[in-house]
Each structure stands twice: as C-alpha cells, then as structure tokens.
Design a protein around this motif. Structure first.
Motif, mmCIF file in Angstrom:
data_model
loop_
_atom_site.group_PDB
_atom_site.id
_atom_site.type_symbol
_atom_site.label_atom_id
_atom_site.label_comp_id
_atom_site.label_asym_id
_atom_site.label_seq_id
_atom_site.Cartn_x
_atom_site.Cartn_y
_atom_site.Cartn_z
ATOM 1 N N GLY A 42 9.788 -11.445 -9.005
ATOM 2 C CA GLY A 42 9.550 -11.722 -7.596
ATOM 3 C C GLY A 42 10.243 -10.776 -6.636
ATOM 4 N N GLN A 43 10.756 -9.648 -7.125
ATOM 5 C CA GLN A 43 11.420 -8.662 -6.263
ATOM 6 C C GLN A 43 10.381 -7.661 -5.742
ATOM 7 O OE1 GLN A 43 14.363 -7.671 -9.479
ATOM 8 N NE2 GLN A 43 15.864 -8.000 -7.851
ATOM 9 N N MET A 44 9.572 -8.127 -4.813
ATOM 10 C CA MET A 44 8.446 -7.328 -4.355
ATOM 11 C C MET A 44 8.874 -6.065 -3.594
ATOM 12 S SD MET A 44 6.118 -8.992 -5.748
ATOM 13 C CE MET A 44 4.744 -8.039 -5.132
ATOM 14 N N GLU A 45 9.949 -6.155 -2.831
ATOM 15 C CA GLU A 45 10.414 -4.971 -2.102
ATOM 16 C C GLU A 45 10.837 -3.861 -3.058
ATOM 17 O OE1 GLU A 45 13.471 -5.943 0.640
ATOM 18 O OE2 GLU A 45 12.175 -7.180 1.930
ATOM 19 N N LYS A 46 11.511 -4.240 -4.131
ATOM 20 C CA LYS A 46 11.914 -3.267 -5.140
ATOM 21 C C LYS A 46 10.684 -2.660 -5.819
ATOM 22 C CE LYS A 46 14.639 -2.829 -9.393
ATOM 23 N NZ LYS A 46 15.503 -3.547 -10.374
ATOM 24 N N ALA A 47 9.701 -3.506 -6.118
ATOM 25 C CA ALA A 47 8.478 -3.021 -6.757
ATOM 26 C C ALA A 47 7.739 -2.044 -5.847
ATOM 27 C CB ALA A 47 7.575 -4.200 -7.119
ATOM 28 N N PHE B 239 8.984 -0.212 -3.487
ATOM 29 C CA PHE B 239 9.770 1.020 -3.392
ATOM 30 C C PHE B 239 9.455 1.960 -4.542
ATOM 31 C CE2 PHE B 239 13.555 3.396 -4.715
ATOM 32 C CZ PHE B 239 13.805 4.137 -3.570
ATOM 33 N N TRP B 240 9.453 1.436 -5.777
ATOM 34 C CA TRP B 240 9.206 2.299 -6.930
ATOM 35 C C TRP B 240 7.746 2.714 -7.027
ATOM 36 C CZ3 TRP B 240 12.978 4.854 -8.358
ATOM 37 C CH2 TRP B 240 14.253 4.329 -8.489
ATOM 38 N N VAL B 241 6.840 1.873 -6.550
ATOM 39 C CA VAL B 241 5.427 2.263 -6.505
ATOM 40 C C VAL B 241 5.242 3.460 -5.589
ATOM 41 C CG1 VAL B 241 3.152 1.573 -5.649
ATOM 42 C CG2 VAL B 241 4.444 0.029 -7.130
ATOM 43 N N VAL B 242 5.869 3.410 -4.424
ATOM 44 C CA VAL B 242 5.778 4.520 -3.474
ATOM 45 C C VAL B 242 6.354 5.797 -4.085
ATOM 46 C CG1 VAL B 242 6.619 5.407 -1.261
ATOM 47 C CG2 VAL B 242 5.789 3.050 -1.431
ATOM 48 N N ILE B 243 7.469 5.673 -4.775
ATOM 49 C CA ILE B 243 8.114 6.843 -5.390
ATOM 50 C C ILE B 243 7.218 7.480 -6.439
ATOM 51 C CG2 ILE B 243 10.027 7.599 -6.856
ATOM 52 C CD1 ILE B 243 10.846 7.148 -3.992
ATOM 53 N N ILE B 244 6.674 6.676 -7.352
ATOM 54 C CA ILE B 244 5.889 7.256 -8.444
ATOM 55 C C ILE B 244 4.540 7.769 -7.948
ATOM 56 C CG2 ILE B 244 4.693 5.167 -9.276
ATOM 57 C CD1 ILE B 244 5.455 6.179 -12.133
ATOM 58 N N VAL B 245 3.959 7.108 -6.934
ATOM 59 C CA VAL B 245 2.716 7.616 -6.344
ATOM 60 C C VAL B 245 2.978 8.959 -5.660
ATOM 61 C CG1 VAL B 245 1.022 7.258 -4.520
ATOM 62 C CG2 VAL B 245 1.582 5.394 -6.078
ATOM 63 N N ALA B 246 4.104 9.061 -4.968
ATOM 64 C CA ALA B 246 4.455 10.312 -4.291
ATOM 65 C C ALA B 246 4.667 11.437 -5.299
ATOM 66 C CB ALA B 246 5.706 10.112 -3.442
ATOM 67 N N LEU B 247 5.331 11.125 -6.404
ATOM 68 C CA LEU B 247 5.561 12.135 -7.433
ATOM 69 C C LEU B 247 4.249 12.593 -8.066
ATOM 70 C CD1 LEU B 247 8.700 10.662 -9.249
ATOM 71 C CD2 LEU B 247 8.608 12.769 -7.908
#
Length: 228
Positions: free
Chosen positions: A187-192, A194-202
């Motif tokens: 349920g840590q949606m903000e953390k999820a 954040f990492w989605v944005v990072i890996i999509v950007a990469l």
C-alpha cells in the motif's frame, strides 16, 4: 528515500549487459553465414527466453542454481557460492532474458555485411582476429550498439525471473521492479509511483538516445555519400 534499488538495478544491468554483449557477439559472429547440423536447435534455445513467460525462465534457473540444482550444488560445494536469494541471482536472470535481444541484433548485423570485404582482407594475409577487429566489428557496430542498449534496458526492467531466483530481500535483491511490486503490495503508493517514474525515465532516455544516435549516423552517411 532509500536509493539502494536504483544502485542495485544499475549494477545488475551493467554486469549482465557486459556478459551478454561479449557472449552475444561471440556466438553471432561464430554462427554468421554458417550452416551446420543443429544450428537451428541452438538458435532456438538462445531465443527461447524471449517467448517464454518470465516465471518459467525463473523456475528453470531455480532448478539449475538452487542448492540441490546441478550448477547450484556444484558452486556451493566447491566455491561456497550461493546464487539463489542473492544479487547474483538477479544478474543471472537478467543475462538469460536479455541475451536473445543481443544475439538477434548481432546476428542481423553480421549477416547483413558484405563478406567480400572480409575475404579481401584475408586474401591480403590478415588474421581472423584482425579482420574482426578492423572490419567486421566496426561495420557491425550500429547493430551491435542497438542490441547493447536494448539488452541494458531489458536487464534494468527484469522482474519475473528475478523474483523466482533472487526473491525480495531489502538491501540485497530489491531492484527497482521488485521495489515497485512490493510497494504496491504493502500500500505504499507514493513509493511505487516514485520508482515507476525513475525506471520509465531511464528506459525512455535510453531509447531516445539510441534513436538520436541512429539518426545522426544515417545523416552522416548520407552526407558522406553526397560528397563522393
């Protein structure tokens, strides 16, 4: 925010891409324009991880590298090295799933070359290593680079096979895809996010750079041909 998943993902992707690039180029070069008994079977095995579900690939790796597996048991007895539930498992999973991309790109690059140039060099006394280093590799480089970039991106985003063989151990095997999955589970949606944005950007940056590099080289070759 703990950035260890980013560092681990980059580490795993870098190591797996290095291994995949060397092995993919080696096998693609060895098989280029050659026909022999069993070649189709070997190439089918090379490409198989690309079409199998990641969990099936992970299960096969688990059978091979587990404590009672053929390779895993040998590594544990002789070198005291455990693959399962370690970052090395993540590296092996990334190697297996990204190898088909590198092999296909390298095979296409070598097969599309004009072999008359290589044969001319051999006629002049050049060794096979010199032919490869000075002719084959430079001519095939655009295709090899494409395979290299795609393999890196694939290794960076590997999840299914990694989950099976490496598991999820915070600080040890928590790559970005794993962190996203278990952040959502807890349920840590903000953390999820954040990492989605990072890996999509990469991933986006990697593909964008490859497209830019390809267009730049196409324009350069076109200008060189006009000047001739």
């Amino acid at each position: 925010m703990d950035y260890s998943p980013l560092m681990l993902s980059l580490k795993v992707a870098a190591i797996s891409t290095t291994v995949v690039f060397i092995s993919g180029v080696f096998f693609a070069r060895a098989f280029a324009r050659k026909q022999f008994f069993g070649k189709s079977v070997i190439e089918a095995i090379f490409i198989l991880p690309l079409v199998l579900p990641p969990t099936v690939v992970g299960f096969a790796l688990l059978l091979l590298f587990g404590k009672h597996g053929w390779i895993g048991k040998w590594l544990l007895e002789w070198f005291d090295v455990q693959i399962v539930f370690t970052w090395l498992g993540a590296v092996i999973a990334s190697i297996v799933v990204s190898f088909p991309l590198m092999y296909q790109s390298a095979a296409a690059a070598f097969n599309s070359m004009d072999d008359r140039i290589e044969n001319a060099a051999r006629t002049l006394g050049a060794s096979e290593w010199r032919v490869f280093r000075t002719i084959s590799f430079p001519l095939a480089w655009p295709g090899l680079l494409a395979g290299l970039v795609l393999s890196f991106a694939r290794g960076l985003g590997e999840f299914g096979a990694t989950l099976m063989i490496a598991g999820y151990i915070p600080g040890k095997t928590d790559t970005i895809p794993m962190s996203i999955y278990f952040a959502v589970e807890s349920g840590q949606m903000e953390k999820a996010v954040f990492w989605v944005v990072i890996i999509v950007a990469l991933g986006f940056s990697t593909i964008l750079w490859l497209n830019w590099w390809s267009r730049r080289n196409m324009l350069r070759y076109a200008n060189e041909n006009r000047s001739r």
